[in-house]
Design an enzyme around this catalytic site. Structure first.
Site, short mmCIF file in Angstrom:
data_model
loop_
_atom_site.label_atom_id
_atom_site.label_comp_id
_atom_site.label_asym_id
_atom_site.label_seq_id
_atom_site.Cartn_x
_atom_site.Cartn_y
_atom_site.Cartn_z
CB SER A 144 75.46 48.77 42.69
OG SER A 144 75.96 49.27 43.91
CE1 TYR A 157 78.90 44.69 42.07
CE2 TYR A 157 78.57 46.80 43.15
CZ TYR A 157 78.10 45.55 42.80
OH TYR A 157 76.83 45.18 43.16
#
Length: 249
Positions: A144, A157
């Site tokens: 990401s 995350y």
């Protein structure tokens, strides 16, 4: 599901292929001529819909329920792909979790679940891919862009995706001599249900305005990048993290 091996076409496994970016990747690879095996965690209806959409468009696919953190279930997923189609040429690991919370407030149970899916799951899937991908094959993990953007609330995350990037680069080097590429795609803000959930219109508009292209990414944008890396045109790209984010800094 086909029971006799067919070796005249390339074969792709897509985890997390029943929805969002993973589903779009599965549909794009099928359109490119891959026979696709969709791995899904629990929503059989969504997986069946994804398979139906591929078949309606003239492609070939079936779905297998498998927990990416369970090595036995993932081995079975690969076994079924090989039994049906004769081998595996591309693995796209799109399954993931994204709980958002300030570090100080994160429930550690959520952290453990995140670890199981995003870190252990990547390791389990990559381990099978490393053992089974045929020569000329490709493994594509998902990181990401938040790893570099460091948005507040994304600590757990982003940390999990940092682990994915490290594993991706190391595995690419470990597969020297196999003619198999290993890369990661790191999307920026992308208009999926997972991303939009819990965000108000003002937040979405602010994030959409950040890239120079002044919009959110779409699942199609990301699927196009994955298709390049999984196909012959992208085979000289290896050991890279491709930040597909419209230029967001």
């Amino acid at each position: 599901m086909t029971t006799q091996p067919h070796t005249d076409r390339r074969v792709a496994i897509v985890t997390g292929g029943s929805r969002g970016i993973g589903r779009q990747v599965a549909q794009r690879l099928a359109a490119d001529g891959f026979a696709v095996v969709i791995g899904y965690a629990g929503n059989k209806d969504a997986a069946d819909e994804a398979v139906g959409a591929i078949e309606k468009a003239g492609g070939t696919a079936f779905a297998v329920r498998a927990d990416v953190g369970d090595e036995t279930e993932i081995a079975s997923l690969f076994d079924q792909a090989e039994a049906a189609y004769g081998g595996v040429d591309a693995v796209v690991h799109a399954a993931g979790r994204m709980p958002l919370s300030p570090v100080a407030e994160l429930d550690l149970g959520e952290l453990d679940a995140l670890y199981r899916t995003n870190i252990r799951g990547t390791f389990v899937v990559d381990q099978q891919a490393a053992r089974r991908l045929r020569s000329g094959g490709a493994l594509v993990n998902f990181s990401s862009s938040v790893v570099g953007l460091a948005f507040p609330g994304y600590g757990a995350y982003a940390a999990s995706k940092g682990a994915v990037e490290a594993l991706t680069l190391i595995l690419a080097r470990e597969l020297r001599g196999r003619d198999v590429t290993v890369n990661a795609v790191a999307p920026g803000p992308t208009a999926t249900a997972l991303f939009l959930d819990g965000k108000d219109d003002e937040t979405v508009a602010r994030l959409a305005a950040q890239p120079p292209l002044e919009r959110l990414g779409t699942p199609d944008d990301i699927a196009n990048v994955v298709a390049f890396l999984a196909g012959p045109e992208g085979h000289w790209v290896n050991g890279q993290v491709l930040r597909a984010n419209g230029g967001i800094i």
